[in-house]
Scaffold this motif. Structure first.
Motif, short mmCIF file in Angstrom:
data_model
loop_
_atom_site.label_atom_id
_atom_site.label_comp_id
_atom_site.label_asym_id
_atom_site.label_seq_id
_atom_site.Cartn_x
_atom_site.Cartn_y
_atom_site.Cartn_z
N HIS A 129 -5.08 4.62 -6.64
CA HIS A 129 -3.97 5.52 -6.87
C HIS A 129 -2.71 4.97 -6.20
N ILE A 130 -1.59 5.05 -6.90
CA ILE A 130 -0.30 4.66 -6.33
C ILE A 130 0.63 5.85 -6.44
N ALA A 131 1.14 6.31 -5.32
CA ALA A 131 2.05 7.46 -5.31
C ALA A 131 3.45 7.02 -5.72
N VAL A 132 4.25 7.99 -6.13
CA VAL A 132 5.64 7.76 -6.49
C VAL A 132 6.52 8.61 -5.58
N GLU A 133 7.51 8.00 -4.97
CA GLU A 133 8.45 8.70 -4.09
C GLU A 133 9.82 8.74 -4.76
N ALA A 186 7.01 6.89 -13.88
CA ALA A 186 5.81 7.42 -13.23
C ALA A 186 4.56 7.01 -14.00
N GLU A 187 4.61 7.02 -15.32
CA GLU A 187 3.46 6.60 -16.13
C GLU A 187 3.22 5.10 -16.01
N GLN A 188 4.28 4.34 -15.87
CA GLN A 188 4.12 2.90 -15.65
C GLN A 188 3.37 2.64 -14.34
N VAL A 189 3.74 3.38 -13.30
CA VAL A 189 3.06 3.23 -12.02
C VAL A 189 1.59 3.62 -12.16
N THR A 190 1.31 4.66 -12.93
CA THR A 190 -0.08 5.06 -13.17
C THR A 190 -0.87 3.94 -13.83
N VAL A 191 -0.28 3.28 -14.81
CA VAL A 191 -0.96 2.16 -15.48
C VAL A 191 -1.25 1.04 -14.48
N ILE A 192 -0.28 0.72 -13.64
CA ILE A 192 -0.51 -0.33 -12.63
C ILE A 192 -1.68 0.07 -11.73
N GLY A 193 -1.69 1.33 -11.29
CA GLY A 193 -2.78 1.80 -10.45
C GLY A 193 -4.13 1.73 -11.14
N GLU A 194 -4.17 2.09 -12.43
CA GLU A 194 -5.44 2.04 -13.17
C GLU A 194 -5.95 0.60 -13.28
N GLY A 211 0.79 -1.23 0.00
CA GLY A 211 0.00 0.00 0.00
C GLY A 211 0.82 1.27 0.00
N GLY A 212 2.12 1.14 -0.07
CA GLY A 212 2.99 2.31 -0.03
C GLY A 212 3.31 2.85 -1.40
N PRO A 213 4.08 3.91 -1.45
CA PRO A 213 4.46 4.47 -2.75
C PRO A 213 5.52 3.62 -3.43
N VAL A 214 5.67 3.79 -4.73
CA VAL A 214 6.77 3.20 -5.47
C VAL A 214 7.98 4.11 -5.34
N ARG A 215 9.09 3.55 -4.91
CA ARG A 215 10.31 4.30 -4.66
C ARG A 215 11.25 4.17 -5.87
N THR A 216 11.66 5.29 -6.45
CA THR A 216 12.54 5.26 -7.60
C THR A 216 13.35 6.54 -7.68
#
Length: 284
Positions: A215-219, A202-210, A153-158
């Motif tokens: 919503h998945i945040a990015v850190e 960041a867009e890849q994370v958005t696709v995963i969230g969709e 449930g946390g943000p994706v760290r990159t």
């Protein structure tokens, strides 16, 4: 008979399954046949690329027309012995390399991912009459590194959320490999393969969230923090540094779409969204 190394992994399992679907006899090289999870119809045989004698035993029982080779070891040490053992019993090796490996066989080898692939490519070219060097770009499957963070449930760290890539589905890599194993179309070739869409991390994370419906945040991390994460995941330091250097470069100069992907596959490459859909259980 085709021998598949890495048949329990991201790409190899698709190669094995697609070969079986074509009616081909498939033997999977695994360390422990009793515990290996393989596609239906695949024979498991004990063997280890780090143990050339085991390769000879795996190949000697029956004529093997071709080998799909993945090199899972850090560095090329042992590669000469492994390739020699394979070449003694088969006429064709299809090697899973990487886009960006230099073609200049006189260039000094580096101690990173590209250097390892370049060393294996040279050995294969010199050892078998028929070879294909598959050079895919970034694997969509590499984004599974984010799965534990997303499941928690946390943000994706990159460190490089704006690094843009044309990620390729492992099933597409397998389709190209099967063509190389079963036809003469790609003998002596080093085809590149990517997806057809350019997406930042960041867009890849958005696709995963969709696909997941949330919503998945990015850190954004510092390079040092990101390096520590890669080392903790088990990557050698040279590989971790190479990945971070490449991602930094992709922020300024995004990866390009490889020409000829449609011709190579005989269809349009699968999208990243399709890959996420296929792997949605890994992120939940």
């Amino acid at each position: 008979m085709i021998l598949v190394s890495g048949a329990t992994g991201k790409v190899g399992k698709h190669v094995a399954a697609q070969l079986v679907a074509e009616g081909v006899a498939v033997r999977a090289l695994v360390r422990d046949p009793a515990t290996a999870v393989l596609p239906d119809g695949v024979e498991a045989v004990r063997g280890d690329l780090a143990d050339p004698a085991s390769l000879t035993a795996a190949l000697a029982e029956e004529e093997v027309e071709g080998v799909f080779l993945i090199w899972p070891l850090a560095g090329e040490r042992g590669g000469a012995e492994a390739v020699a053992a394979l070449a003694e019993h088969t006429r064709r090796i299809v090697y899973l390399s990487a886009r960006g490996v230099p073609d200049d066989e006189t260039a000094q080898l580096t101690e990173d991912i590209f250097g390892t692939h370049a060393a294996l490519e040279r050995l294969i070219r010199a050892s078998v009459a028929e070879w294909t060097l598959l050079r895919p770009g970034g694997f969509a499957g590499n984004t599974l590194l984010w799965a534990p963070q997303i499941r928690a449930g946390g943000p994706v760290r990159t460190a490089h959320p704006q690094a843009a890539r044309t990620l390729v589905h492992e099933a597409d890599i397998a389709t190209a490999a099967v063509r190389a194993l079963l036809t003469d179309d790609l003998v002596g070739a080093a085809p590149e393969l990517t997806g057809t869409e350019l997406l930042t991390q960041a867009e890849q994370v958005t696709v995963i969230g969709e696909v997941l419906g949330r919503h998945i945040a990015v850190e954004k991390l510092s390079r040092g923090q990101a390096r520590d994460d890669l080392l903790a995941a088990g990557l050698p330091s040279a590989y971790a540094d190479g990945i971070l250097d490449a991602h930094a470069e992709m922020e300024a100069h995004p990866e390009t779409v490889a020409p000829g992907a449609l011709e190579l596959l005989g269809r349009r490459p699968l999208t990243y969204r399709q890959w996420v859909t296929d792997h949605v259980a890994d992120f939940r």
